[in-house]
Structure formats: C-alpha cells, structure tokens
Design an enzyme around this catalytic site. Sequence first.
Site, PDB file in Angstrom:
ATOM      1  CG  ASP A   1      -0.170  -0.070   2.515  1.00 28.29           C
ATOM      2  OD1 ASP A   1       1.070  -0.153   2.480  1.00 28.29           O
ATOM      3  OD2 ASP A   1      -0.809  -0.042   3.567  1.00 28.29           O
ATOM      4  CB  CYS A   2       4.308   2.003  -0.955  1.00 27.54           C
ATOM      5  SG  CYS A   2       5.445   3.365  -1.188  1.00 27.54           S
TER       6      CYS A   2
ATOM      7  CE  LYS B   1      14.505  -2.965   1.713  1.00 22.75           C
ATOM      8  NZ  LYS B   1      14.931  -2.323   2.926  1.00 22.75           N
TER       9      LYS B   1
END
Length: 65
Positions: free
Chosen positions: A15-16, A44
């Site tokens: 939802d960025c 990451k």
Amino acid sequence: KAAPGTGRPSKERGDCPFTQRVFLELEELGLPYTATYIQEGPNKPHWFMVKNPSGLMPVLRVGET
C-alpha cells in the site's frame, strides 16, 4: 513494496503511495514494465541490495540504470 507477509520477492503489491504513483504513471503512458515487490525490513534479497545498495524503495530501473 510488497504486501506484508507475502514473501521475498512477492507477487502482491503493498500500500505504498509512492509506488502507487509510479504504477499510475506507467499505466497512463502505456509503457511496458515488469514489477517485482520487495518487503520492507532488514531481510531484502541479496540481488536487490547489489543493484540498490541504499535499500530504499521504491526503485525504478530503466535498462541498467
């Protein structure tokens, strides 16, 4: 960015708002793209950190740049 809890990398977009803006522009211009979603946090993928040492997101890569 990936949706929380969906894996690394993920097939689900999170939802960025910054990422949403990039997608809107790409769609509006009709440009072809391939999306890869990475979860926030310290784990990451190595290949991502090699290409983007800062680890900041979102990232837009055009060719090798």
